[in-house]
Design an enzyme around this catalytic site. Sequence first.
Site, mmCIF file in Angstrom:
data_model
loop_
_atom_site.group_PDB
_atom_site.id
_atom_site.type_symbol
_atom_site.label_atom_id
_atom_site.label_comp_id
_atom_site.label_asym_id
_atom_site.label_seq_id
_atom_site.Cartn_x
_atom_site.Cartn_y
_atom_site.Cartn_z
ATOM 1 N N PRO A 265 2.310 -13.615 6.544
ATOM 2 C CG PRO A 265 1.104 -14.365 8.369
ATOM 3 C CD PRO A 265 1.213 -13.227 7.427
ATOM 4 N N GLY A 267 0.887 -18.276 2.553
ATOM 5 C CA GLY A 267 -0.456 -18.800 2.302
ATOM 6 C C GLY A 267 -1.574 -17.814 2.542
ATOM 7 N N GLY A 269 -2.324 -15.392 0.408
ATOM 8 C CA GLY A 269 -2.854 -14.903 -0.861
ATOM 9 C C GLY A 269 -2.001 -13.859 -1.558
ATOM 10 C CB THR A 271 1.739 -15.901 -4.973
ATOM 11 O OG1 THR A 271 2.717 -15.999 -3.969
ATOM 12 C CG2 THR A 271 2.347 -16.144 -6.321
ATOM 13 C CB SER A 589 7.497 -9.800 22.529
ATOM 14 O OG SER A 589 7.663 -11.074 21.998
ATOM 15 C CE LYS A 632 3.836 -11.015 19.652
ATOM 16 N NZ LYS A 632 4.509 -9.905 20.317
#
Length: 682
Positions: A265, A267, A269, A271, A589, A632
């Site tokens: 996802p 943000g 880390g 990059t 799902s 999840k």
Amino acid sequence: MKWFRKKRDEGSQPESKGSGGQKVDDILKDPFADDLRMRIESASLPNHILEVARDECERLIKTDKSSPEFALGHNYIEFILSLPWNVTTKDDLDLTRAKDLLDARHYGLNPVKERILEFLAVKSLHSRQQAKILLADDEVIARENLSIIFEQEGFAVRSVANGLEAITAMENDPADILVTDLKMEGMDGLQLLQEVRRRWPDTGVIMLTGYATVKTAVTAMLKGADQYLGKPVNLTKLRDYVMELLNRNQRIQSLRGPVLCFTGPPGTGKTSIGRAIAEAMGRKFFRLSLAGLRDEAELRGHRRTYVGAMAGRILQGIQKSGVRNPVIMLDEMDKVIQDFQGDATAVLLEMLDPEQNASFVDNYLGLPFDLSGVLFIATANIVERLPAPLRDRMEEIEFSSYTLSEKQQISTRFLIPSQLSQHGLNPKDFNLLPEAVRSLVVDYTREAGLRGLEKQIASLCRKLARKTLAGGENSDIVTVEAGDIPDIMGPPPHFTTTAKSSPKVGLATGLVWTENGGEILFVEAARMQGNKQLILTGSLGEVLRESAQTALSFLRSNAEKFSLAPDFFESSDIHVHIPAGAVTKEGPSAGITITIAILSMLTGRAVRQDVAFSGEISLLGEILPVGGVREKIMAAGRAGIKTVVLPEKCDYAVRSIEPEVLENIEVRLVSRLEEVVDLALL
Ligand code: ADP
């Protein structure tokens, strides 16, 4: 090892022929031309590029300075001169230093760091291997001279007097490069060449001979020699050939390994870890955002014949970084658009392919540029979206959502101090108590990564900066408590995706996995008079539509078991709606959730809203496994869910989740839908 630059023959400078608009004398006296020629000669361009640059230069000099062609030609030459053809940084592959640096920049992420260190270790081993050269020549003096020279350069050198000895030496320890004379007693150079080609295809072979004729050269090359040199040996040339062959071999070896691809996802880390790798290796770094890219020309440039043509973003990046071996981060590779208007994937494939990228051709430059020294790192939020040939080249390293305590630690150690400094505040003057940080994380953000949190912290810092100024010079340390947060930040934003509080009929809570991490979503079901239609809304993908149909068929075929009227569908329509338009609803799902919502609506039994489901159902009511379990469960925790219902086959995935994530969540594993009914319905 040193690079030996060839001394260029003064005499080999092309002579200007002086045609076109200007006189020969003018051209010869032209300071612009002299300057450009001098810059081209002293730019250490590779031979084939040097030749092109000289030609272009001579053509330019003859062009009228006020014509548009002059500006175009001039820009082109300047572009050639600005590229780092031979400039590289030396890799620092000290693993202890790299580990310290990764730890200093990033909290946690241990599996990721481990994998990166392994990657660097392999690189380090490759680079440490001393290159091995085998010399075969029946003249003792020639052998010895060459041995001394290559040893001085740091190679491991062995020398033998004929082909048979060379084969024995190769059998004992295969060399990277064989330099062999053509005429030798016993087994001659050509026979040796054939044998080496057959048994050691990776070894580079350079043939030397005193009888250099075109015919022998052609024969040698046809039999598979990599290079051919006449005697007396031009040492500079020989060294160049050796380096070229070694580079080729090394490249093949080190790049046989896959390209790293960071997935997860936003943000989390990806990059910044890429940046840290470049820093640890002592390499330059640049980031190439691929989101929304569809045009191949953007990466590869436009041909010079187009008005306003420019080089593509790859070469522009290389030019800016000033070296030909930077770390290039290909960010958001899964967002490259593939449609009828164009497909940039082919260029990406070429760039990442070690067989092809040594001669990457940009349309504007029109000449091959060697990208083989570049370390490519890709990132993708959803790796499944990458085209299969690209995905095959990658080794995926997964970055997963941060837990609450990780977010607190990262905020306290990294984000808060750095944001305070960026806002002109001294981190030492502020003390954010752990509860205050927790409140920022829990009440003001709901995300897998840290982007939102970083923004909230920036906002807090702005407000603190203002308060500090308004309060005048005050040397006391400012302590921020949890209770102060709403005063400073305003009321917490309202997140729509929290669990509902009281049980509801016809509404069930599902868990899905999206590119932003896990999410909860609601499934609503309603029945009205009609004629056996199943209405599905909420921009559902094909797989989800089929899930809904399966759910309905399962209930109809088991009506008795669930105490439903056998003809419940006869004179009615059933509508299933999944709100939250922003969430992509594609994966398989939601089967359980849809079935439970419909069953609740049909039986009038309310669904517990502190229970969330993820799992597909088969037509016979079996529960099939799903992915993204950790994400999840974390999403469920964030949304205030107490019980998560998952397929039994996810058992292993659940067991590998750290205890902190499971702290306030009860996980129930089920294998049949009947088991879910009692858990979910009141
Ligand atoms: P991504 O590329 O995955 O979207 P970024 O690398 O942009 O994420 O990270 C967002 C921010 O969070 C950056 O400021 C980064 O330094 C910070 N960050 C992410 N992970 C960590 C970590 N484990 N430790 C410290 N800071 C982190």
